[in-house]
Design a protein around this motif. Structure first.
Motif, short mmCIF file in Angstrom:
data_model
loop_
_atom_site.label_atom_id
_atom_site.label_comp_id
_atom_site.label_asym_id
_atom_site.label_seq_id
_atom_site.Cartn_x
_atom_site.Cartn_y
_atom_site.Cartn_z
N UNK A 26 0.84 -1.20 0.00
CA UNK A 26 0.00 0.00 0.00
C UNK A 26 0.87 1.25 0.00
N UNK A 27 1.98 1.19 0.75
CA UNK A 27 2.85 2.38 0.82
C UNK A 27 3.68 2.52 -0.45
N UNK A 30 2.14 4.21 -3.45
CA UNK A 30 2.10 5.68 -3.53
C UNK A 30 3.08 6.16 -4.59
N UNK A 33 1.80 5.29 -8.10
CA UNK A 33 0.76 6.20 -8.57
C UNK A 33 1.35 7.56 -8.95
N UNK A 34 2.35 8.01 -8.17
CA UNK A 34 2.96 9.29 -8.53
C UNK A 34 3.61 9.22 -9.90
N UNK A 37 0.79 9.16 -12.53
CA UNK A 37 0.22 10.47 -12.78
C UNK A 37 1.24 11.36 -13.49
N UNK A 75 -5.97 2.72 -6.18
CA UNK A 75 -6.46 3.59 -5.11
C UNK A 75 -7.24 2.82 -4.06
N UNK A 77 -6.14 0.13 -2.50
CA UNK A 77 -5.24 -0.52 -1.54
C UNK A 77 -4.48 0.54 -0.76
N UNK A 78 -4.98 0.84 0.44
CA UNK A 78 -4.40 1.94 1.21
C UNK A 78 -4.40 1.63 2.69
N UNK A 79 -3.47 2.23 3.40
CA UNK A 79 -3.55 2.26 4.85
C UNK A 79 -2.86 1.10 5.55
N UNK A 84 -7.78 0.42 7.08
CA UNK A 84 -7.26 0.13 5.75
C UNK A 84 -8.38 0.09 4.74
N UNK A 85 -8.00 0.20 3.49
CA UNK A 85 -8.91 -0.06 2.41
C UNK A 85 -8.29 -1.19 1.60
N UNK A 203 7.34 4.98 2.29
CA UNK A 203 6.95 6.27 1.72
C UNK A 203 8.14 7.21 1.60
N UNK B 51 -4.22 6.86 9.83
CA UNK B 51 -4.11 5.65 9.01
C UNK B 51 -3.13 5.84 7.86
N UNK B 53 -3.67 6.94 4.89
CA UNK B 53 -4.18 6.72 3.54
C UNK B 53 -4.00 7.95 2.65
N UNK B 56 -0.64 8.06 1.21
CA UNK B 56 -0.40 7.02 0.22
C UNK B 56 -1.06 7.34 -1.12
N UNK B 57 -2.17 8.09 -1.05
CA UNK B 57 -2.92 8.30 -2.29
C UNK B 57 -2.52 9.61 -2.97
N UNK B 59 -1.43 12.41 -5.14
CA UNK B 59 -0.87 12.36 -6.49
C UNK B 59 0.33 13.28 -6.63
#
Ligand code: SF4
Ligand code: SF4
Ligand code: SF4
Ligand code: SF4
Lengths: 313, 194
Positions: A26-27, A30, A33-34, A37, A75, A77-79, A84-85, A203, B51, B53, B56-57, B59
């Protein structure tokens, strides 16, 4: 029977490692995704970072694309397990809901729904979260193995017994949150601070905090108080234990015949020093099943049984 | 669970007193120079369940998490605009589970986001020193609405500024000639109640 015990242990390890990998993934995602994008091209990532990263980028993209638009799937898979998601589904420690509510905040629906999953698991299987999913438990089990090795060498190691205070620690932290208007669990709850440290490592690239927490947990397990953080101090474990007091899926002595009086193999292998052979292992037992492997008569097994557990306290 | 009242009290206190030991109260980053993610609620530290999140998300990769020794803020997110400003993509607001961030869509940003306000230091700004620059205007997600350029591309920040910090991130002057400050009473550049 023994094959089944081994299969359960293999499955348990798989679950534990998956939970740990989830936190790391999940970390790390990040960064993925960066790049997605910013550049949206494995070739560019390869040029910027190096070929290995470019390939990892492409691999992740291909895997995610099986489930839909990669960025959107990613998006989901987070936390950390505290909140968590997972594949878009919420997963929340019930204590985080309690801490929020104690501050007079109405927890959002997604958190309430997320707390139903661990609560449901506890109603069916007691502390299965502890033995099958908790990332800190993996560290403690590593510590247990190291401890056993050191003991073989004849080193004297501490064995501090701590009274079972998990619920009170939890209550104290909830009251602290209420009084101070800030969360407190992330500073004390072992699995939460550990997974936060690991996520921060992924991260930011600085491993210090994660390694420090890992080291402290390991040292306590090896040298000071084996099994005691889980059994006596962890508030999440204590709450799941209370919820799971009548959970039908449990570890039990399936063979009612008495054990030979000289045998205490199951007690020696239990991370908490419980004695399932004498059926005094509840409510602390988290059904990890390590004892099932050592019993020479296969008297212990996971299984279904209805009604309240026979508890030693 | 057999437990005397004294033991119970002692353990509750132990739980609470473990916290100062981790460095409660020792803020690590100057709070007036960090921003909170967009749509942070007023009682942000109480709401945020740590958390991670949002970080992590993000952008823009701009959200960082306070380390465990940051006291009350430990584990909560912050943004240092000079390092990386916010893209105003609103993803963090949509994944926050606790209501610490209020979910919004990108088209709501101008109305709903107030992370801070940008200030131009005319003694530092290249355009005010006679060299036409205007980079901050081009970095702004709302050029013409949040920031406008006058003669020689001299920037002027307007009230619509959402405080994303992209101008501060991109300003070529060292130190930055445009900086974003949180709008709360603790900030050295607080404008007073709106
Ligand atoms: S009694 Fe057996 S299953 Fe229960 S915690 Fe101990 S080793 Fe694990
Ligand atoms: S709006 Fe987007 S870029 Fe800005 S802080 Fe949130 S996730 Fe990051
Ligand atoms: S997503 Fe929300 S609750 Fe989680 S760390 Fe960010 S602000 Fe806090
Ligand atoms: S980017 Fe900096 S130097 Fe350039 S006009 Fe804006 S404030 Fe001035």
């Amino acid at each position: 029977m023994r094959a089944r015990h081994l299969a359960i242990q293999a499955f348990r390890r798989l679950c534990q490692v998956s939970a740990l990998l989830f936190v790391l993934y999940a970390a790390i995602s990040a960064h993925w995704r960066n790049f997605k994008v910013g550049h949206n091209s494995a070739r560019l990532v390869g040029l910027l970072k190096n070929e290995a990263w470019g390939e990892a980028y492409a691999l992740n993209e291909r895997a995610l694309s099986w489930f839909g638009e990669p960025l959107e799937v990613s998006d989901g898979f987070l936390g950390v397990p505290w909140g968590a998601s997972i594949a878009g589904l919420p997963f929340t420690d019930p204590l985080s809901v309690a801490a929020l509510a104690s501050q007079g905040q109405l927890p959002p629906t997604s958190m309430l729904v997320g707390a139903l999953i661990p609560l449901g698991l506890a109603l069916v299987g007691g502390k299965l979260y502890c033995s099958f999913l908790c990332p800190a438990r993996l560290v403690f089990e590593l510590g247990g193995a190291v401890r056993m090795g050191l003991q073989r060498l004849g080193l004297p190691l501490g064995e501090l017994g701590i009274p079972r205070l998990g619920l009170w620690v939890g209550l104290g932290l909830v009251l602290f949150s209420a009084g101070m208007g800030m969360g407190a669990f992330h500073l004390v709850l072992p699995y939460l601070s550990l997974s936060q440290g690991l996520a921060a490592w992924m991260l930011t690239g600085s491993a210090g905090v994660g390694l420090a927490i890992f080291g402290v947990l390991l040292l306590v397990e090896v040298f000071v108080a084996p099994g005691q953080i889980c059994r006596s101090l962890c508030p999440t474990g204590a709450v799941l234990e209370q919820v799971g007091r009548a959970a039908p899926f449990r570890l039990r002595k399936v063979d009612p015949s008495a054990c030979p009086s000289s045998c205490n193999l199951c007690q020696r292998v239990c991370p908490y020093g419980l004695f399932p052979g004498q059926e005094t292992h509840h409510p602390s037992c988290d059904s990890c099943g390590r004892c099932t492997l050592v019993c020479p008569d296969n008297k212990l097994a996971h299984g279904l049984e209805w009604g309240a557990k026979r508890c030693s306290d | 669970m057999a437990l005397s009242r004294r033991e119970a009290l002692a353990s509750m206190l132990a739980g609470a007193f473990l916290l100062p030991g981790t460095g409660c109260g020792a803020a690590q980053a100057d709070p007036s120079r960090t921003l909170l993610p967009p749509t942070a609620s007023e009682d942000f530290l109480a709401r945020c369940i740590r958390c991670g999140r949002c970080a992590e998300v993000c952008t823009a990769g701009c959200i960082e998490l306070h380390p465990p020794w940051a006291g009350a803020e430990a584990g909560s997110p912050f943004i240092v605009p000079r390092v990386a400003g916010c893209n105003t993509c609103t993803m963090c607001t949509q994944v926050c589970p606790s209501g610490a961030l209020t979910p919004i869509e990108p088209e709501d940003v101008l109305d709903a986001v107030d992370m801070g306000l940008a200030y131009v230091d005319e003694g530092l700004c290249l355009s005010f020193l006679g060299r036409v620059c205007g980079v901050c205007h081009d970095a702004c997600p709302f050029p013409g609405e949040a920031i406008v350029l006058g003669h020689h591309a001299q920037p002027q920040v307007l009230g619509a500024c959402v405080g994303c910090g992209r101008c501060e991130e991109r300003c070529p002057q060292i130190p930055a000639a445009i900086r974003v400050f949180r709008q709360d009473p603790g900030s050295p550049r607080w404008k007073g109640p709106a």
